[in-house]
Design an enzyme around this catalytic site. Structure first.
Site, PDB file in Angstrom:
ATOM      1  N   ASP A 112     -11.180   1.016 -10.967  1.00 11.85           N
ATOM      2  CA  ASP A 112     -10.497  -0.041  -9.064  1.00 11.85           C
ATOM      3  C   ASP A 112     -10.762   1.083  -8.187  1.00 11.85           C
ATOM      4  OD1 ASP A 112     -10.551  -1.587  -7.225  1.00 11.85           O
ATOM      5  OD2 ASP A 112      -8.678  -1.729  -7.605  1.00 11.85           O
ATOM      6  N   HIS A 155      -6.421  -0.303   4.719  1.00 10.97           N
ATOM      7  CA  HIS A 155      -5.783  -0.541   3.567  1.00 10.97           C
ATOM      8  C   HIS A 155      -4.442   0.116   2.916  1.00 10.97           C
ATOM      9  CE1 HIS A 155      -3.945  -3.160   0.187  1.00 10.97           C
ATOM     10  NE2 HIS A 155      -4.306  -1.914  -0.804  1.00 10.97           N
ATOM     11  N   GLU A 188      -5.697  -8.850  -3.779  1.00 19.13           N
ATOM     12  CA  GLU A 188      -6.931  -7.883  -2.992  1.00 19.13           C
ATOM     13  C   GLU A 188      -8.281  -8.123  -2.723  1.00 19.13           C
ATOM     14  OE1 GLU A 188      -5.428  -3.259  -4.900  1.00 19.13           O
ATOM     15  OE2 GLU A 188      -4.205  -3.807  -4.017  1.00 19.13           O
ATOM     16  N   GLU A 247     -11.440  -7.183  -2.888  1.00 15.50           N
ATOM     17  CA  GLU A 247     -12.184  -6.248  -2.996  1.00 15.50           C
ATOM     18  C   GLU A 247     -13.873  -6.868  -3.500  1.00 15.50           C
ATOM     19  OE1 GLU A 247     -10.854  -3.360  -5.540  1.00 15.50           O
ATOM     20  OE2 GLU A 247      -8.653  -3.605  -5.536  1.00 15.50           O
ATOM     21  N   ASP A 254      -8.157  -8.245  -7.044  1.00 11.27           N
ATOM     22  CA  ASP A 254      -7.262  -7.290  -8.001  1.00 11.27           C
ATOM     23  C   ASP A 254      -5.621  -7.883  -7.397  1.00 11.27           C
ATOM     24  OD1 ASP A 254      -6.001  -4.886  -9.319  1.00 11.27           O
ATOM     25  OD2 ASP A 254      -6.048  -3.901  -7.121  1.00 11.27           O
ATOM     26  N   ARG A 307       3.129  -6.434  -6.092  1.00 13.68           N
ATOM     27  CA  ARG A 307       4.040  -5.314  -5.108  1.00 13.68           C
ATOM     28  C   ARG A 307       5.322  -4.597  -5.924  1.00 13.68           C
ATOM     29  NH1 ARG A 307      -0.983  -4.044  -3.932  1.00 13.68           N
ATOM     30  NH2 ARG A 307      -1.744  -5.153  -2.761  1.00 13.68           N
ATOM     31  N   GLN A 329       4.654  -2.176  -8.329  1.00 14.78           N
ATOM     32  CA  GLN A 329       4.102  -1.270  -8.479  1.00 14.78           C
ATOM     33  C   GLN A 329       4.928  -0.574  -7.517  1.00 14.78           C
ATOM     34  OE1 GLN A 329       0.927  -2.815  -6.093  1.00 14.78           O
ATOM     35  NE2 GLN A 329       0.158  -0.317  -5.669  1.00 14.78           N
ATOM     36  N   LYS A 362      -1.249  -4.247 -12.265  1.00 16.42           N
ATOM     37  CA  LYS A 362      -2.435  -4.231 -11.954  1.00 16.42           C
ATOM     38  C   LYS A 362      -3.030  -4.721 -13.134  1.00 16.42           C
ATOM     39  CE  LYS A 362      -2.708  -2.425  -7.498  1.00 16.42           C
ATOM     40  NZ  LYS A 362      -3.468  -3.241  -6.315  1.00 16.42           N
ATOM     41  N   THR A 394      -7.343  -9.724 -13.479  1.00 14.85           N
ATOM     42  CA  THR A 394      -8.438  -9.685 -12.378  1.00 14.85           C
ATOM     43  C   THR A 394      -9.555 -10.402 -12.204  1.00 14.85           C
ATOM     44  OG1 THR A 394      -7.806  -6.885 -12.356  1.00 14.85           O
ATOM     45  CG2 THR A 394     -10.023  -7.889 -11.518  1.00 14.85           C
ATOM     46  N   GLU A 400      -0.078  -6.220   3.459  1.00 15.40           N
ATOM     47  CA  GLU A 400      -0.387  -6.234   4.724  1.00 15.40           C
ATOM     48  C   GLU A 400      -0.155  -7.002   6.221  1.00 15.40           C
ATOM     49  OE1 GLU A 400      -4.161  -3.718   4.897  1.00 15.40           O
ATOM     50  OE2 GLU A 400      -4.280  -4.624   2.597  1.00 15.40           O
TER      51      GLU A 400
HETATM   52 CA    CA Z   1      -7.766  -2.244  -5.742  1.00 13.23          CA
END
Ligand code: CA
Length: 436
Positions: free
Chosen positions: A138, A145, A210, A212, A244, A248, A251, A264, A268, A385
């Site tokens: 990834d 971002h 996420e 992507e 993804d 948080r 993380q 993560k 996915t 975000e």
């Molecule tokens: Ca990602």
């Protein structure tokens, strides 16, 4: 990179009428690949090509029609249900099959009579992953971002100095990649609550998505042999949507010094249809850098990349809560963005950088782009975000609020390409639901 040819002709229509309505993601100019079977059966997985709201079962189609020796050799892995082996054969065979499918599915084709019985309604299918994914990387190419998240995690130092020079990435986890329709269990893990000195253990409280794209590698490079920019795209078979899923709170506590790990690796999700690089040829765009930013080092630069290295894909994230699902409300759009506006590096640059030290890519490897947030706050590709780190809840049309995902929430990603003089194509859906 693939060139425009008769398969992209905007005047081309199919004898499969649903492919011609202008709104479908799958007109005859697209022809993406998936691995599927009739839902609820234990039939073997078969390679299918989308056309309108139908899917052409390639094993059945190949058996029904006549072929040249070259076509038969190229099609053999597809008949076996082995997309990896087909991808490994390389661009000449990809192009041969694309041209053959385009002719066979076009209006007026003599193959209609034998191929019509090989169609299955997409609504009657269930999907597996389109190919075996050996390794998953990834990247972190979404500069808006990276800047916004950097401000949340490091207010004084949002974008680290390497960002403008190195395509940042990490090696991810392939075993937990699932196909659209996946149900995701809320992960357990360690978190360090603000002001605390001892971590807590329990369910993730800040579960996120996420937005992507995922690049599917078609052909391998040998260990120790870097792929130069001029050859990079010939190693890519196609593109999927990729979510993804991200924890948080896990993380924030675990990511230093070595980057994402359990935040993560629990899930996915990718879309079932691989849209080929050939199908994306009409939607190329220049690769540009903001004024004043450094230009890429020579090994990441080429005239072709500057002229047409980007691909203009419009992206959308939608959310359906459990309450919305129970009342039959359709998913609501959370944000939209475009790949070229969001990404600091192109697909070719990711392939070249990944291999420059000698790393060997293999057929079926997956390269995530990183979260593709647009330049304005409402174009953010994650709840982290959109909710400004959980400080500003977003209110949905039905009055529900979200900072992060609740149990029962379903996240849907969509992608669509359009350009003057071309028939628009899309990616279908990449959806996943949080259990509960
Ligand atoms: Ca990602």
């Amino acid at each position: 990179m693939p060139e425009l040819d008769a398969t992209h002709d905007a005047a081309l229509t199919s004898w499969v009428s649903s492919a011609n309505d202008g709104a479908t993601d799958f007109p005859i100019q697209n022809l993406p690949y998936a691995r599927a079977r009739r839902a609820g059966t234990d039939e073997p997985w078969r390679i299918m090509v989308a056309i309108g709201d139908q899917a052409l079962d390639l094993a059945a189609a190949v058996n029904a029609a006549e072929h040249t020796d070259a076509q038969a050799a190229a099609l053999a892995p597809l008949v076996r249900g082995d997309l990896n082996a087909f991808m490994a054969r390389g661009p000449a065979d990809w192009q041969l099959v694309r041209a053959s499918l385009s002719r066979a599915l076009a209006d007026g084709s003599p193959a209609e009579a034998v191929l019509a019985p090989c169609l299955i309604a997409q609504s009657a299918l269930e999907f597996s992953l389109p190919c075996a994914i050996g390794d998953y990387t990834d990247f972190y190419t979404g500069i808006h971002h990276a800047t916004t998240v950097g401000k949340l995690f490091r207010p004084d130092n949002p974008l680290l100095p390497n960002y403008q020079w190195v395509p940042i990435g990490y090696h991810g986890r392939a075993s937990s990649i699932g196909v659209s329709g996946q149900t995701v269990r809320r992960p357990l893990g360690q978190t360090m609550p603000p002001g605390s000195t001892t971590p807590q253990f329990g369910p993730c409280k800040r579960l996120d998505y996420e937005l992507e794209l995922g690049l599917i590698v078609g052909t391998a490079n040998a260990l120790g042999e870097p792929v130069p920019m001029a050859e990079a795209e010939s190693h890519l078979f196609g593109v999927v949507l990729l979510n993804d899923w991200s924890a948080r709170d896990l993380q924030a506590w675990e990511y230093q010094p070595l980057g994402p790990f359990l935040a993560k690796n629990f899930a996915t999700t990718v879309s079932p249809w691989i849209v080929t690089m050939a199908a994306l040829a009409p939607f190329r765009a220049p690769f540009t850098r903001p004024a004043g930013d450094p230009q890429p080092l020579p090994y990441l630069d080429s005239a072709a990349n500057r002229a047409t290295g980007a691909i203009d894909i419009a992206l959308e994230v939608l959310l359906e809560t459990a309450a919305m699902a129970s009342t039959g409300e359709p998913p609501v759009t959370l944000s939209t963005s475009r790949w070229p506006e969001a990404a600091y590096w192109t697909a070719a640059q990711l392939v070249t950088h990944h291999t420059v030290g000698g790393c060997n890519l293999q057929a079926g490897d997956l390269l995530g782009t990183g979260t593709l947030s647009g330049p304005t706050p409402d174009q953010a590709g994650s709840l982290l975000e959109l909710s400004m780190g959980g400080k500003a809840p977003i209110t949905l049309p039905n009055g529900e609020q979200r900072t992060f995902l609740a149990d029962g929430d379903r996240v849907v990603l969509r992608g669509r390409c359009s350009a003057a003089g071309a028939v628009g194509i899309g990616f279908g859906e990449c959806s996943g639901r949080i259990a509960g």
